[in-house]
Write a protein that holds these residues in place. Sequence first.
Motif, PDB file in Angstrom:
ATOM      1  N   SER A 211       0.826  -1.201   0.000  1.00 25.52           N
ATOM      2  CA  SER A 211       0.000   0.000   0.000  1.00 25.52           C
ATOM      3  C   SER A 211       0.863   1.255   0.000  1.00 25.52           C
ATOM      4  O   SER A 211       0.590   2.217  -0.737  1.00 25.52           O
ATOM      5  N   ALA A 212       1.909   1.269   0.814  1.00 29.63           N
ATOM      6  CA  ALA A 212       2.806   2.426   0.852  1.00 29.63           C
ATOM      7  C   ALA A 212       3.504   2.616  -0.490  1.00 29.63           C
ATOM      8  O   ALA A 212       3.657   3.746  -0.970  1.00 29.63           O
ATOM      9  N   LEU A 213       3.924   1.524  -1.106  1.00 30.16           N
ATOM     10  CA  LEU A 213       4.565   1.597  -2.420  1.00 30.16           C
ATOM     11  C   LEU A 213       3.607   2.207  -3.443  1.00 30.16           C
ATOM     12  O   LEU A 213       3.994   3.041  -4.273  1.00 30.16           O
ATOM     13  N   ALA A 217       3.994   5.777  -5.504  1.00 35.48           N
ATOM     14  CA  ALA A 217       3.917   5.864  -6.968  1.00 35.48           C
ATOM     15  C   ALA A 217       3.006   6.999  -7.393  1.00 35.48           C
ATOM     16  O   ALA A 217       3.217   7.626  -8.438  1.00 35.48           O
ATOM     17  N   ARG A 218       1.994   7.291  -6.589  1.00 32.76           N
ATOM     18  CA  ARG A 218       1.063   8.370  -6.930  1.00 32.76           C
ATOM     19  C   ARG A 218       1.635   9.747  -6.619  1.00 32.76           C
ATOM     20  O   ARG A 218       1.487  10.671  -7.402  1.00 32.76           O
ATOM     21  N   CYS A 219       2.292   9.894  -5.466  1.00 34.44           N
ATOM     22  CA  CYS A 219       2.661  11.243  -5.033  1.00 34.44           C
ATOM     23  C   CYS A 219       4.157  11.529  -5.059  1.00 34.44           C
ATOM     24  O   CYS A 219       4.555  12.700  -4.958  1.00 34.44           O
ATOM     25  N   ALA A 220       4.995  10.502  -5.201  1.00 39.03           N
ATOM     26  CA  ALA A 220       6.447  10.731  -5.258  1.00 39.03           C
ATOM     27  C   ALA A 220       7.096   9.644  -6.113  1.00 39.03           C
ATOM     28  O   ALA A 220       7.918   8.861  -5.631  1.00 39.03           O
ATOM     29  N   PRO A 221       6.746   9.568  -7.398  1.00 35.72           N
ATOM     30  CA  PRO A 221       7.271   8.483  -8.241  1.00 35.72           C
ATOM     31  C   PRO A 221       8.787   8.456  -8.341  1.00 35.72           C
ATOM     32  O   PRO A 221       9.374   7.405  -8.567  1.00 35.72           O
ATOM     33  N   LEU A 223      10.821   8.573  -6.004  1.00 39.92           N
ATOM     34  CA  LEU A 223      11.394   7.854  -4.869  1.00 39.92           C
ATOM     35  C   LEU A 223      11.152   6.346  -4.932  1.00 39.92           C
ATOM     36  O   LEU A 223      11.564   5.617  -4.024  1.00 39.92           O
ATOM     37  N   LEU A 224      10.503   5.895  -5.979  1.00 41.58           N
ATOM     38  CA  LEU A 224      10.256   4.457  -6.100  1.00 41.58           C
ATOM     39  C   LEU A 224      11.557   3.706  -6.319  1.00 41.58           C
ATOM     40  O   LEU A 224      12.473   4.206  -6.979  1.00 41.58           O
TER      41      LEU A 224
END
Length: 672
Positions: A211-213, A217-221, A223-224
Amino acid sequence: MFTGMDEVDWASMGHAYGPADDVPGLLRSLASADPAERETALDGMYTAVHHQGDVYDSTLACIPFLLELVASPEVQDRGAIVELLTSIGGIDLDDDELDPEDEEFEDAANYAMAAAAVAAGADVFVGLLGDPDAGVRLAAPCALAMLHGDPARVLALLRARLERERDTEVRLALVEAVGRIALRHEPLRAESVSWLTTLLAPDRPPGLRLSALTQLARCAPGLLPDDVASTATALLRATDEAAAGAGPGAGSGAEAAGGDGRPGAPWADDLLRTLHSALGDRVDDRIALLTGQLTSADPDQRTDAVWMCHGLIRAWRGPYDEVVRLVGAQLGDPDPLLHGAAVSLLESLFGLALPAADALAERVRTADGERPADRRALVALARLGDARAVPALARALEQPDLPRDAAFAVPYLGDRAAPLVPVLRRRLGEVALDEQLYDRAAPLLNGLAGVRAAEALPEVLRVLRGAPAWGGEWVTEAALRALTTFGAAALPAVPELRALLGGASSHPSSSVVAAAARALWAATGDAAAVLPVLRELLTADGPDERRAAAAALGAVGRAAADAAPALRDLLTSPERWLRMDAAVALWRVTGEARESLPVLRTAWEENRYGRVEIAECLAEMGPSAGPAAPLLRAELARPRRHNVLDGGSGSHDIEQDERLLTLCRAALRPHA
């Protein structure tokens, strides 16, 4: 409860179905002890008071009473009421939507008032984070993230609640709400993202990490992790294992199996859909993620993955061979939902379904052909031009109720469809010449045209001569297209063609006249017989008539050179489609690219839906199309399909985009 409700003049208000005097009854029923009554009332709220997201004066009047219901612990199903309030008050508006000069200002003003009214009472949602009812706790985080006026306070409350919450789905809702805050409130994004990153720690449950990942992906791609697909797949497998170990009877704190007893966490599919959407144009990562999903032991997860493939391949270009092969492997699964989803996807892929050809052929060979999924597998195989489809197509075309989709697939087989000509001819010869003629004959005419089956001339002529008054133009055009493919073998049809060309008694439409001209030219090569009427049509008032004439002149080619001046005049038409058609036709009748090419380059930028036809013309031009090469290279480098529409798609969109790519490569070949 409901103090003051009877003093409201509900009858003077309205909702989707008229006066709102029934609203008090709906509100009272939401507090009923009877589950069926509560469900009916909630349905009434969505269908009338909040119809398709609309906000009426009665919707606004309901808000205080809905907030009162939510705050009353004795009311059951309050989570559903929280969701209703979130929907009513959660519509974001741009400043320009609140312009009093805008004709939709009143609707926008209602949305704004609803948002303000729900926000004013949003403190009630704070107390719901620890409510004994898990359904209430599940709905509260999103309501707070979207509606509360103090997002910093909400962020702190959500973070603190996560450490005390034991229900897995509620914990995921808390994480999602933090992601919403990060997206909606820029000053809090860094803090939200930093906290989400801590949830990726190995000691956290796999579902929470997934869920955190997804929210990252939505708000800080940026940092993936680089291996986001393999990370997500591993977490998904871990949640499956945890769910299988917990079993269907596990408690609410476990990542448990679904209610049907199958392995797999019931919330995982929602997370993966959100993750796919957030990854956007990272096609390689999404393909890798789908590969992991399609090899899962859980058929539900594989079914969901197939539907996700639909969305990905429809919108984005990419190397899909392995994904398509894995989708083909689902055709042998006994789960009807899974193999139904697989054949639906493969049917839409046309040539891209090639890696699944053997699986499709096996499905067609062993199927009885009666189920819709069997027919779709047959159509998918035929669209590949695979000769293994021919025997099953022959059986399908013999059915009393002609399968239109199967008949329309015949042309994709080319010469391999020759064994089907006898049944196509017989069926065409049997159709009644009545007002249903087009529906029955068009698929057969299309099949015969695709095979260029000139031996079917008698059957085609019968239809042409017997077309009814109602709908007759449609079937006449279909018959004319078939005659055009027959070439000189259609000479016996010349009297009928000349009659249509002159419009002696039937006064045919411009499209029929243009189609008759093309068929007559193909049969006789007599330009003098068709050019006068086409030149006249080229000066008609309507753009449709002129477009039909331009296309027909282009088919005549160099023999229509005398029409070049009239085509040049159309290059500056205010109609963009007509400009494009005239430029294509001018090239085909003159062989000179100098005048057509600038118009085509402009049309490429103005009208993406015309790019297939433009690319076809550029490929014909060869070296003369050099100035358009940058446009072609840019198209080939673009990851998104040229014809993607938000909120909808056509059944041939993928095929058309792949054809565009093929034509772009062909047009660039002389410039390589």
